[in-house]
Design a protein around this motif. Structure first.
Motif, PDB file in Angstrom:
ATOM      1  N   ALA A 320       0.860  -1.188   0.000  1.00  0.00           N
ATOM      2  CA  ALA A 320       0.000   0.000   0.000  1.00  0.00           C
ATOM      3  C   ALA A 320       0.895   1.237   0.000  1.00  0.00           C
ATOM      4  O   ALA A 320       1.797   1.370   0.823  1.00  0.00           O
ATOM      5  N   GLY A 321       0.681   2.110  -0.974  1.00  0.00           N
ATOM      6  CA  GLY A 321       1.525   3.307  -1.084  1.00  0.00           C
ATOM      7  C   GLY A 321       2.860   3.043  -1.773  1.00  0.00           C
ATOM      8  O   GLY A 321       3.624   3.970  -2.017  1.00  0.00           O
ATOM      9  N   LEU A 360      -4.663  -1.972 -17.893  1.00  0.00           N
ATOM     10  CA  LEU A 360      -5.259  -3.185 -17.322  1.00  0.00           C
ATOM     11  C   LEU A 360      -5.821  -4.107 -18.400  1.00  0.00           C
ATOM     12  O   LEU A 360      -5.905  -5.311 -18.203  1.00  0.00           O
ATOM     13  N   THR A 361      -6.211  -3.531 -19.526  1.00  0.00           N
ATOM     14  CA  THR A 361      -6.717  -4.377 -20.618  1.00  0.00           C
ATOM     15  C   THR A 361      -5.644  -5.378 -21.045  1.00  0.00           C
ATOM     16  O   THR A 361      -5.931  -6.557 -21.275  1.00  0.00           O
ATOM     17  N   ARG A 372      -8.103  -7.293  -8.586  1.00  0.00           N
ATOM     18  CA  ARG A 372      -7.276  -7.634  -7.422  1.00  0.00           C
ATOM     19  C   ARG A 372      -5.881  -7.026  -7.539  1.00  0.00           C
ATOM     20  O   ARG A 372      -5.266  -6.631  -6.555  1.00  0.00           O
ATOM     21  N   VAL A 373      -5.416  -6.960  -8.766  1.00  0.00           N
ATOM     22  CA  VAL A 373      -4.056  -6.500  -9.018  1.00  0.00           C
ATOM     23  C   VAL A 373      -3.950  -4.980  -8.901  1.00  0.00           C
ATOM     24  O   VAL A 373      -2.974  -4.437  -8.361  1.00  0.00           O
ATOM     25  N   ALA A 374      -4.961  -4.285  -9.424  1.00  0.00           N
ATOM     26  CA  ALA A 374      -4.871  -2.843  -9.670  1.00  0.00           C
ATOM     27  C   ALA A 374      -4.375  -2.007  -8.482  1.00  0.00           C
ATOM     28  O   ALA A 374      -3.543  -1.122  -8.667  1.00  0.00           O
ATOM     29  N   PRO A 375      -4.850  -2.249  -7.238  1.00  0.00           N
ATOM     30  CA  PRO A 375      -4.403  -1.359  -6.157  1.00  0.00           C
ATOM     31  C   PRO A 375      -2.906  -1.438  -5.852  1.00  0.00           C
ATOM     32  O   PRO A 375      -2.386  -0.575  -5.157  1.00  0.00           O
ATOM     33  N   LEU A 379       1.449   0.666 -14.085  1.00  0.00           N
ATOM     34  CA  LEU A 379       1.593   0.178 -15.456  1.00  0.00           C
ATOM     35  C   LEU A 379       2.251   1.288 -16.265  1.00  0.00           C
ATOM     36  O   LEU A 379       1.640   2.338 -16.488  1.00  0.00           O
ATOM     37  N   ASP A 380       3.495   1.057 -16.622  1.00  0.00           N
ATOM     38  CA  ASP A 380       4.272   2.068 -17.345  1.00  0.00           C
ATOM     39  C   ASP A 380       4.243   3.401 -16.586  1.00  0.00           C
ATOM     40  O   ASP A 380       4.024   4.463 -17.169  1.00  0.00           O
ATOM     41  N   GLY A 381       4.406   3.306 -15.281  1.00  0.00           N
ATOM     42  CA  GLY A 381       4.508   4.499 -14.442  1.00  0.00           C
ATOM     43  C   GLY A 381       3.172   5.066 -13.973  1.00  0.00           C
ATOM     44  O   GLY A 381       3.152   6.006 -13.172  1.00  0.00           O
ATOM     45  N   ARG A 382       2.060   4.525 -14.463  1.00  0.00           N
ATOM     46  CA  ARG A 382       0.754   5.091 -14.080  1.00  0.00           C
ATOM     47  C   ARG A 382       0.031   4.163 -13.108  1.00  0.00           C
ATOM     48  O   ARG A 382       0.078   2.931 -13.249  1.00  0.00           O
ATOM     49  N   HIS A 383      -0.666   4.764 -12.137  1.00  0.00           N
ATOM     50  CA  HIS A 383      -1.434   3.963 -11.176  1.00  0.00           C
ATOM     51  C   HIS A 383      -2.537   3.193 -11.915  1.00  0.00           C
ATOM     52  O   HIS A 383      -3.333   3.793 -12.628  1.00  0.00           O
ATOM     53  N   ALA A 384      -2.543   1.881 -11.699  1.00  0.00           N
ATOM     54  CA  ALA A 384      -3.530   1.071 -12.413  1.00  0.00           C
ATOM     55  C   ALA A 384      -4.928   1.234 -11.834  1.00  0.00           C
ATOM     56  O   ALA A 384      -5.913   1.124 -12.574  1.00  0.00           O
ATOM     57  N   ASP A 385      -5.038   1.512 -10.534  1.00  0.00           N
ATOM     58  CA  ASP A 385      -6.378   1.537  -9.961  1.00  0.00           C
ATOM     59  C   ASP A 385      -7.220   2.690 -10.506  1.00  0.00           C
ATOM     60  O   ASP A 385      -8.441   2.641 -10.463  1.00  0.00           O
TER      61      ASP A 385
END
Ligand code: SF4
Length: 391
Positions: A320-321, A360-361, A372-375, A379-385
């Motif tokens: 987290a974080g 995420l796609t 489940r993964v996103a938090p 992905l390439d430096g960007r927050h997935a959530d």
């Protein structure tokens, strides 16, 4: 009306298989394929459990005992000496012939065979060995066999068993001597239960070129009565971890304690089955995901939290974080992310060879549960959530 010995044998099998849902094996469902009833066809189905073998193959597994008579008095066990119920016993030849009839009619493809103990563990082990030898050597059975090691078996018997079986096991029941004393005061933890598991590995190591009956030595598993001896999850997983690392235990089964009528533990409260589930999750993290015992989110009392899966609890404490960049993480790091298992981690590593995973796609196309993964990832430096709303 004429006498039909086959129906007699089916009746015996029915008596012997009645409590086998307590034995977890080969990912078999607890309930038989169909409930017991009285036509021969349906009776057969009641003994046979759909089961998944370690190689992923689904088979019809006959789970049964050679005898439900037992001279031991384990506190939790329905077969304990002195308990009043109708017992039954097969002779090895009789049982082997019955099994082959079931096998030839395609009612059963594999077998899980245990037994109550009579006239000592070594004597009972001989009966299981005789059954296995008749099946393999006289009747030509080439299918799956999981054979139990009896408490009190001798080393030479264990070696013979390994030459017949695809899997051998002995139930430790409890994680150590002190806890076993609360469950089965007349079983000896080290000498009778723990040592045979070490023998199996010693035999495998002393004869690496020996190929067993089907080209390899059998795998080994054990089972614990989870919660029966008031032991903690830490105790159960410490023993499991040691066995997996030192004697190549394939897996531990955990059977949440539930009381059996007319036993000394009949008034003890049943253990929440979710505990069994959390123990499985934790043992897989230890075996397949590179987790150590210190990574487990044990509470002060040494137990895993029931509401949260242990991998998610680890990630909430540690990621987290600090999300991991999917395009840079090592395999061992990927395995720490909730929603990514060994197959998913390998798929990510393969996909990264051809380009970056940018959203995420792309992960979802690899079969990964992105929610489940996103938090826990970038992905390439960007927050997935922040992308979750798209799904
Ligand atoms: S030895 Fe096995 S069958 Fe006998 S009472 Fe103990 S657990 Fe039950």
């Amino acid at each position: 009306m004429f006498y039909n010995p086959y129906m007699d044998a089916i009746g015996t099998l029915k008596l012997l298989s009645g409590q086998m849902e307590l034995e977890h094996a080969e990912e078999s469902r607890a309930e038989p394929a169909k409930p017991a009833c009285f036509t021969p066809k349906e009776q057969r189905a009641a003994f046979v459990h759909p089961a998944q073998l370690p190689n992923g193959k689904q088979i019809k597994l006959l789970k049964t005992l050679l005898s439900s008579a037992c001279e031991r008095d384990c506190f939790y066990c329905p077969f304990r000496a002195g308990r009043d119920f109708r017992r039954a016993t097969f002779k090895p030849q009789e049982f082997a012939e019955l099994f082959m009839k079931l096998h030839e009619s395609n009612a059963a493809e594999g077998i899980f065979l245990s037994s109550g103990i009579a006239a000592g563990g070594a004597n009972t082990q001989n009966k299981i060995l005789d059954t296995g030898e008749i099946l393999r050597k006289k009747l030509g059975f080439r299918g799956y066999m999981h054979l139990k090691i009896m408490p009190g078996a001798e080393r030479g018997q264990v070696e013979r068993l390994m030459q017949l079986a695809d899997r051998v096991s002995i139930n430790l029941e409890a994680p150590n001597t002190e806890r076993l004393a609360k469950l089965a005061p007349n079983k000896v933890f080290i000498e009778e239960l723990f040592r045979p598991l070490k023998w199996v590995e010693e035999i495998r190591q002393s004869q690496p070129a020996y190929k067993g009956w089907n080209g390899r030595w059998p795998s080994t598993v054990t089972q614990f009565v989870a919660g029966g001896a008031d032991e903690s999850d830490l105790e159960l997983l410490t023993t499991t971890n040691w066995l997996m690392k030192n004697v190549r235990l394939k897996r531990a089964y955990f059977s949440a304690f539930h009381p059996i009528r007319d036993t000394p533990m009949e008034n003890k409260a049943a253990v929440d089955p979710i505990r069994e589930h959390r123990l499985y999750q934790a043992s897989f993290l230890l075996r397949d995901y590179g987790f150590d015992l210190e990574d487990m989110p044990f509470a002060q009392d040494g137990n895993l939290p029931l509401p949260t899966d242990p991998k998610l609890a680890w990630a909430q404490q540690n990621l987290a974080g600090k999300p991991l960049e999917i395009n840079m993480a090592y395999r061992q790091e990927l395995l720490r992310i909730p929603g990514i298992g060994p197959k998913g981690a390998d798929a990510i590593l393969r996909a990264r060879r051809t380009g970056k995973l940018r959203d995420l796609t792309a992960l979802r196309k690899l079969g990964i549960v992105v929610a489940r993964v996103a938090p826990f990832v970038l992905l390439d430096g960007r927050h997935a959530d922040t992308q979750l709303a798209m799904f």
